[in-house]
Write a protein that holds these residues in place. Sequence first.
Motif, PDB file in Angstrom:
ATOM      1  N   LEU A   1      -3.002 -24.467  62.914  1.00  0.00           N
ATOM      2  CA  LEU A   1      -3.227 -24.023  64.026  1.00  0.00           C
ATOM      3  C   LEU A   1      -4.246 -24.432  64.931  1.00  0.00           C
ATOM      4  CD1 LEU A   1      -3.763 -20.415  62.320  1.00  0.00           C
ATOM      5  CD2 LEU A   1      -1.759 -21.216  63.615  1.00  0.00           C
TER       6      LEU A   1
ATOM      7  N   VAL B   1       2.506 -20.198  57.644  1.00  0.00           N
ATOM      8  CA  VAL B   1       2.225 -20.651  59.014  1.00  0.00           C
ATOM      9  C   VAL B   1       3.310 -21.531  59.237  1.00  0.00           C
ATOM     10  CG1 VAL B   1       0.764 -22.314  60.352  1.00  0.00           C
ATOM     11  CG2 VAL B   1      -0.353 -20.839  58.806  1.00  0.00           C
TER      12      VAL B   1
ATOM     13  N   LEU C   1       0.956 -18.129  66.610  1.00  0.00           N
ATOM     14  CA  LEU C   1      -0.695 -17.956  66.261  1.00  0.00           C
ATOM     15  C   LEU C   1      -0.824 -16.565  65.780  1.00  0.00           C
ATOM     16  CD1 LEU C   1      -3.432 -19.408  66.413  1.00  0.00           C
ATOM     17  CD2 LEU C   1      -3.604 -18.211  68.941  1.00  0.00           C
TER      18      LEU C   1
ATOM     19  N   LEU D   1      -9.636 -20.785  61.453  1.00  0.00           N
ATOM     20  CA  LEU D   1      -8.341 -21.430  61.661  1.00  0.00           C
ATOM     21  C   LEU D   1      -7.984 -22.410  60.636  1.00  0.00           C
ATOM     22  CD1 LEU D   1      -8.216 -21.375  65.596  1.00  0.00           C
ATOM     23  CD2 LEU D   1      -7.387 -19.684  64.351  1.00  0.00           C
TER      24      LEU D   1
END
Length: 506
Positions: A129, A37, A91, A125
Motif C-alpha cells: 500500500l 491486498v 486502498l 499500512l
Amino acid sequence: MTGRLLTFPLILILTGISALVMFLPMIDALFRSDTSVARAFGYSGFLGLALVLVVGLAMSGRPRRDESDLQNLLSLFLAYLFLPVFLAFPLYEGLETTSFLNAYFEMLSCFTTTGATLFDKPGRLMDSLHLWRGLVGWFGGLLIWISASAVLAPLNLGGFEVTASAEPGQGDTRLDRFQRASSGKRLEQITMQLAPIYIGLTGILWIMLMIGGDRALVALIHAMSTMATSGISSVGGVQNGVSGVGGEVVIFLFLLFSLSRLTFSSDTVTTARPSILEDPEFRLGMVLVLGVPLLLFLRHWIASFDVDEVQNLGQGLRALWGSLFTVLSFLSTTGFQSADWVAAQQWSGLGTPGLILMGLSLVGGGVATTAGGVKLLRVFALYLNGRREMERLVHPSSVGRASAGSRRIRRKGAFIAWIFFMLFAISLALVTVVLSALGEDFERATVLAISALSTTGPLTTVAAEEPIRLLGMTEAAKLVFCAAMVLGRLETLAIIALFNPGLWRD
C-alpha cells in the motif's frame, strides 16, 4: 495507433493507465504472500480496464476530432476530482479498516503531490500500500509536468502568463507564423520528450539511495517522492532512512530540478536563456536556499552564547546542513525534513518557527516543474516591478535599463502576477475561514490551508506547535481540504479559465 488513442478524452486515458499501474502493487503483494491486498489491486485493475474498454468502444464510432486546449484543461480538472475515486478502491479494499472518504482523501493527496497522509501511525499500512501511494504521487508529478507544457503553456497559465503576450486562458496563435500543432500531437511529443527524463532520473536516484543503504522499497518511494515533490515516505521521512547524510545530499541535488525547468530543458518562453546561471527562477531559488539557512545559522550562533555551545563546530555544521536541506525541501514543496534539522534547534537552544517553512512553501518552485506554490517567476516579476518603482521614487524621469522581455515581465507580467497573488490570498482566507467554521482553531486552519494550497502536506506535522492529526478532522473539513488541494494544484487562474464561454458553447 498513438494518434488514435489521443483522440479519446484525457481522463479516459489516465484511467486506463491507472488500471495498468495497479498490477505493480499486486505483483509486490503476491511476492509478500499478502493475497488479500493482491486481490484488491488485481480486481480493481481488471475492472478498470474493462470499464475503459467498454467506454472506448462506445466512443470509437464518433467522428475523429482533436480535443481543444480548454477541453484538455477541463479533462485535467475532472481527473483531479474523480480519478482518485478509482484510485481509492484498492486502498480501501486492501486496508479494510478505514472509510472510503479516508481512502479518497489519501489518493487525492498523493495524486496532487501534496503528500498529506491520514495514516501516519507506523505499521498501519502494508508495504504494498505504501508502494501504491508512492506510485500515485509519482504519476501525479509526471502528469502535472507534462500538462504544464502540453495544456497550461498553450493557454498561458501555470506561470507562463507572466511572460506571454496573450491574455491568461487564451492561446497566442499568430496567423503570420507556422500553425501550431494539434493538442493531441503536442501532448504526444511532450510526453515522449519528458517521460524518459523523468523515469531515468527516478531510476538513478533510486539506485544511489540503495547504494547508500536504504531498502529497495524505501529508496524507490523516496526517489519517486523527490522527483514528484510529494514528500511521501513509508518510514516517516528521509530522516528515518538508513542512507543518512549521504542520502540527503543526493536528494538535495535532485531537488534542484524543481527550481527551474531550465535544469533539463529550454523549450519554453520562460526559460529561453543561454545558461541556467542567468535564469531568474534558479537564481532567486538559490538566493533563498542559501540566504535563509545562513540567517537561521546566524540566529542560532548568536543564541548559542547563552547555552555555551559556541565551540561545538561539528554540531554547528550539522545545524547548517539541516537548514540547507530542509529549506530547499520546503521551497520545492516536497516537505522532507533533514535528520539534522532538530540539531539546529538543540545547538542554539531555540525552536525554529514553522512560519519560515510556511513562507517557503508559499513561494514554491519553478514554472513547469512538479513543485507547487506561487512560483518563483511570479515573485521575480513582482521584484522587478518593485525595484523599478523605487527607482522612479528617487528619479521620476529615469528610463529603465532592461531588455524588451524584462520590460514585459516588469509591466504586464507583474500586473498578472499581482492578480494571481490576490486570488491566492483570497483562496487562502476563504479556506481558513471555512475550516475554522468547521471546528478547527485559527492556527490549525491556517496551517491546513497553506498546506493544501501550496501542495506541501508535511507542513501539517512541522508548522504548528503540535502535529495536526488529519484523521481526527470532521468529514466536512476533509472535503474542504480536498477541494483546496485541487485548487492549489491547478491554480485559481486555470479554474477561472474553465468558465470561458467557448468551452461550454462547443
